[in-house]
Design a protein around this motif. Structure first.
Motif, PDB file in Angstrom:
ATOM      1  N   SER A  56       8.111  29.720  56.946  1.00 47.21           N
ATOM      2  CA  SER A  56       6.669  29.655  56.752  1.00 47.21           C
ATOM      3  C   SER A  56       6.024  31.032  56.795  1.00 47.21           C
ATOM      4  O   SER A  56       4.997  31.259  56.172  1.00 47.21           O
ATOM      5  N   LEU A 112       4.756  23.898  48.287  1.00 45.83           N
ATOM      6  CA  LEU A 112       4.774  22.491  48.697  1.00 45.83           C
ATOM      7  C   LEU A 112       6.016  22.164  49.519  1.00 45.83           C
ATOM      8  O   LEU A 112       5.938  21.456  50.526  1.00 45.83           O
ATOM      9  N   ALA A 145       5.699  23.027  52.998  1.00 45.37           N
ATOM     10  CA  ALA A 145       4.846  22.095  53.757  1.00 45.37           C
ATOM     11  C   ALA A 145       5.507  20.725  53.932  1.00 45.37           C
ATOM     12  O   ALA A 145       4.885  19.811  54.488  1.00 45.37           O
ATOM     13  N   ILE A 168       6.519  18.773  51.395  1.00 43.65           N
ATOM     14  CA  ILE A 168       6.232  17.928  50.235  1.00 43.65           C
ATOM     15  C   ILE A 168       7.255  18.259  49.144  1.00 43.65           C
ATOM     16  O   ILE A 168       7.360  19.415  48.720  1.00 43.65           O
ATOM     17  N   ALA A 214      -1.843  24.692  46.045  1.00 39.67           N
ATOM     18  CA  ALA A 214      -1.031  23.954  47.017  1.00 39.67           C
ATOM     19  C   ALA A 214      -1.861  23.536  48.224  1.00 39.67           C
ATOM     20  O   ALA A 214      -1.632  22.467  48.805  1.00 39.67           O
ATOM     21  N   ASN A 215      -2.836  24.359  48.609  1.00 41.00           N
ATOM     22  CA  ASN A 215      -3.683  24.007  49.754  1.00 41.00           C
ATOM     23  C   ASN A 215      -4.449  22.711  49.502  1.00 41.00           C
ATOM     24  O   ASN A 215      -4.647  21.903  50.412  1.00 41.00           O
ATOM     25  N   LYS A 244      -1.799  19.878  49.746  1.00 39.69           N
ATOM     26  CA  LYS A 244      -1.408  19.657  51.147  1.00 39.69           C
ATOM     27  C   LYS A 244      -2.498  18.894  51.882  1.00 39.69           C
ATOM     28  O   LYS A 244      -2.209  18.002  52.691  1.00 39.69           O
ATOM     29  N   SER A 245      -3.743  19.229  51.611  1.00 42.49           N
ATOM     30  CA  SER A 245      -4.854  18.533  52.251  1.00 42.49           C
ATOM     31  C   SER A 245      -4.918  17.080  51.798  1.00 42.49           C
ATOM     32  O   SER A 245      -5.181  16.177  52.604  1.00 42.49           O
ATOM     33  N   TYR A 261      -2.550  15.168  51.141  1.00 44.59           N
ATOM     34  CA  TYR A 261      -1.507  14.377  51.778  1.00 44.59           C
ATOM     35  C   TYR A 261      -1.350  14.691  53.264  1.00 44.59           C
ATOM     36  O   TYR A 261      -0.284  14.498  53.847  1.00 44.59           O
ATOM     37  N   LYS A 291      -1.257  17.338  55.080  1.00 43.28           N
ATOM     38  CA  LYS A 291      -0.422  18.438  55.560  1.00 43.28           C
ATOM     39  C   LYS A 291      -1.269  19.661  55.908  1.00 43.28           C
ATOM     40  O   LYS A 291      -0.960  20.795  55.523  1.00 43.28           O
ATOM     41  N   LYS A 292      -2.333  19.426  56.651  1.00 43.09           N
ATOM     42  CA  LYS A 292      -3.153  20.551  57.097  1.00 43.09           C
ATOM     43  C   LYS A 292      -3.223  20.538  58.613  1.00 43.09           C
ATOM     44  O   LYS A 292      -2.819  19.564  59.262  1.00 43.09           O
TER      45      LYS A 292
END
Length: 601
Positions: A2, A58, A61, A63, A230-231, A234-235, A237, A239-240
């Motif tokens: 990361s 992704l 994160a 995904i 991607a942000n 991620k939000s 699904y 993933k934040k």
């Protein structure tokens, strides 16, 4: 890994090492917890590198994307002429990657105002057609680029204000996109107008990259674009992150409060450095206002920490923080305790500290905490902001009062300690629930819960808002949301259940999703929800309810949930997936502590 994909990005390295990085990321993916999503990229320019970069961010994160790519500049045709390959792909998300290069006609200096108004409407409707068609046919979230400024201004500064200017035209077109987004759920803007400005428009608008390869931006800007995109995904699904865990000395103020005293630290308007830290504190407090939880993790005596936060010129005050760990314990230990006290996973935390040694220790000991590289106080805001840790896809009233809800949970824990009998404690809470079919007013929160809840999620199914709207409209489905309040406050929507009738045997019902927010665990809300679900099933003549549990590393606590609700286990496979059965007759309601209000949703 990361750290490699944290902001600021090393774009050259990521572009060069993409294949190696992809292999490493795939090796890390847990096949049980990985989120598999189909993403269609419909491009007005070359999108292969966008896809490759998006895939890396992704995967990092958790995904796992499967991609469909349109042919070059076929974004409109693929949708409007029903490309069978796209139809068969059945995308979970459609991303439309267009740019200013895709605007076919701009105003001419000889055009009348009426001609330019017509041109603006024609250009806008070109996009509305595909958005509406996607909404109707695919019923999935749409992510659409807005338009970056033109790379030249024929009219100089007048280009911004005069109706004939390209800059003026693009601004008005972007405003129409904003208006469409405000009126349509599941429609999101990838803000490349900001990205181009931040990156530097002259570098972004690389003429050689466009004319040689048909790239909408410079090659080295593609990772930045994909990271921003991607942000959003991620939000979508869940993933934040949820909480900021902050150091104090040289992070929220300049200096060391233990050495300099509360009066000696730099904060406020008296010095340039003090102003810098005040600006950062203001930025952090704005996060609290949008629902991000705040905590302190500082090597300090608590008395000194409170004194620093209590200065009259500080923006952040002690009561802005849900947890204050000011002690001499290792910060990774404090991090684990903070997560436990907030009742959230460590993967929901962002640790902000100016000390590289502390950052490294936390990164090594608590692997899934996000740890941005905070080196220069002048860049603190930029680093956190561009990292997209807390990227929202929308703002709800519940988000705004999240800190209050967590504080109320602390009060509930204290109240619990004063009761010897747990049932008496639950009765003392004076709980009232609203349990009803999915309602439009709560649809956003319902979808949000499916992507956030991990501990109490029996099938780990993730759904978008459009998915939930589809289930609510389908007569073969039973949908229920649960909203809970007590004497300490309103918890909001905390539970979601839905399922469908068996196509071959209408007396048989399958539970597709059962989840609950961890903040109301052990409050008997699940019992009240089960009572209502059985009642709804009886109304439809359903005789048997089938429940399913799919184990993950996070939901082990609900492994025996169906047994506790009176179900009989039917089967279990080698992976621990279980199937359960409940006969609706006879069924005796078990909720004794929650008053359920009647509502039609």
């Amino acid at each position: 890994m990361s750290v490699m994909f944290g902001y600021p990005l090393d774009s050259k390295y990521i572009l060069k090492k993409r294949k190696q990085l992809k292999r490493q990321l795939l090796e890390k993916i847990d096949t049980e917890t990985g989120l598999y999503k189909k993403i269609a990229i419909l491009g007005g320019s070359t999108t292969h590198d966008v896809k490759d970069m998006l895939e890396l961010f992704l995967l990092d994160a958790g995904i796992v994307p499967d991609f469909y790519e349109s042919e070059y500049d076929q974004y409109w045709q693929d949708v409007m002429f029903d490309n069978q390959e796209l139809i068969d792909f059945q995308p979970d998300v459609i991303y439309i990657h267009t740019s200013t290069r895709n605007i076919k006609s701009f105003p001419k200096v000889t055009d009348s105002n009426e001609m330019i108004t017509d041109l603006l409407e024609e250009t806008f409707q070109h996009y509305v057609q595909i958005w509406d068609k996607i909404g109707e046919k695919y019923k999935c979230p749409i992510i659409q680029n807005n338009f970056e400024p033109p790379f030249y201004r024929l009219l100089g500064n007048l280009d911004f204000t005069d109706i004939h200017g390209r800059r003026n035209f693009i601004n008005h077109l972007n405003e129409r996109f904003v208006q469409y987004a405000a009126g349509h759920e599941n429609f999101y803007i990838n803000d490349i107008e900001y990205m181009a400005a931040s990156y530097g428009l002259e570098r972004w608008a690389d003429g050689f990259a466009w004319h040689m390869y048909k790239y909408a931006c410079a090659v080295e800007a593609i990772p930045e674009l994909a990271y921003n995109l991607a942000n959003i995904m991620k939000s979508l699904y869940g993933k934040k992150q949820k909480a900021l865990v902050l150091d104090l000395d040289n992070t929220l103020w300049g200096g060391v409060v233990g050495d300099d005293g509360a009066n000696g630290i730099e904060i406020g308007q008296e010095t340039s450095m003090g102003q810098l830290y005040s600006e950062f504190q203001t930025y952090i407090k704005e996060h609290k206002d949008m629902g991000v939880l705040l905590a302190i993790n500082s090597k300090n005596d608590e008395e000194n920490a409170i004194a620093g936060l209590s200065r009259p010129d500080t923006v952040l005050r002690p009561d802005d923080f849900l947890v204050i760990k000011a002690n001499w314990e290792n910060k990774d230990v404090n991090i684990l305790e903070i997560a436990q006290e907030l009742n959230i996973g460590t993967d929901s935390l962002v640790f902000v500290d100016d000390n590289p040694v502390e950052r490294d220790r936390v990164s090594q000991q608590v692997l899934d905490v996000k740890v941005p590289a905070m080196t220069d106080p002048a860049q603190y805001i930029r680093i956190i902001d561009r990292s997209g840790y807390f990227e929202p896809t929308g703002l709800s009233a519940e988000d705004a009062k999240r800190t209050i809800m967590y504080r109320e949970n602390v009060a509930r824990k204290k109240a619990q300690a004063s009761f010897a009998d747990y049932t008496e404690y639950l009765q003392s809470l004076e709980m009232k629930a609203e349990i009803a079919p999915f309602a439009p007013v709560y649809m956003s929160r319902i979808a949000q819960l499916t992507n956030k809840s991990n501990q109490f999620n029996l099938t780990t199914k993730r759904c978008t808002q459009s998915d939930m709207e589809h289930y609510a409209a389908n007569k073969e489905y039973i949908t229920l949301y649960g909203k809970l309040e007590d004497k300490f406050g309103d918890n909001g929507v905390v539970s979601v259940v839905f399922g469908h009738n068996d196509k071959e045997d209408t007396s048989l019902f399958h539970i597709d999703l059962w989840l609950m927010s961890c903040r109301v665990l052990k409050r008997d809300m699940e019992v009240a929800m089960m009572d209502e679900l059985v009642s709804k099933c009886l109304e439809k003549g359903i005789k048997v309810i089938m429940g399913y549990y799919y184990p993950t590393v996070k939901n082990g606590m609900v492994k025996e949930f169906y047994r506790q609700q009176g179900f009989e286990k039917v089967s279990e496979d080698e992976q621990g997936n279980t199937v359960w059965k409940l006969c609706t007759e006879p069924y005796i309601k078990r909720n004794k502590v929650i008053e359920v209000r009647e509502t039609d949703g």
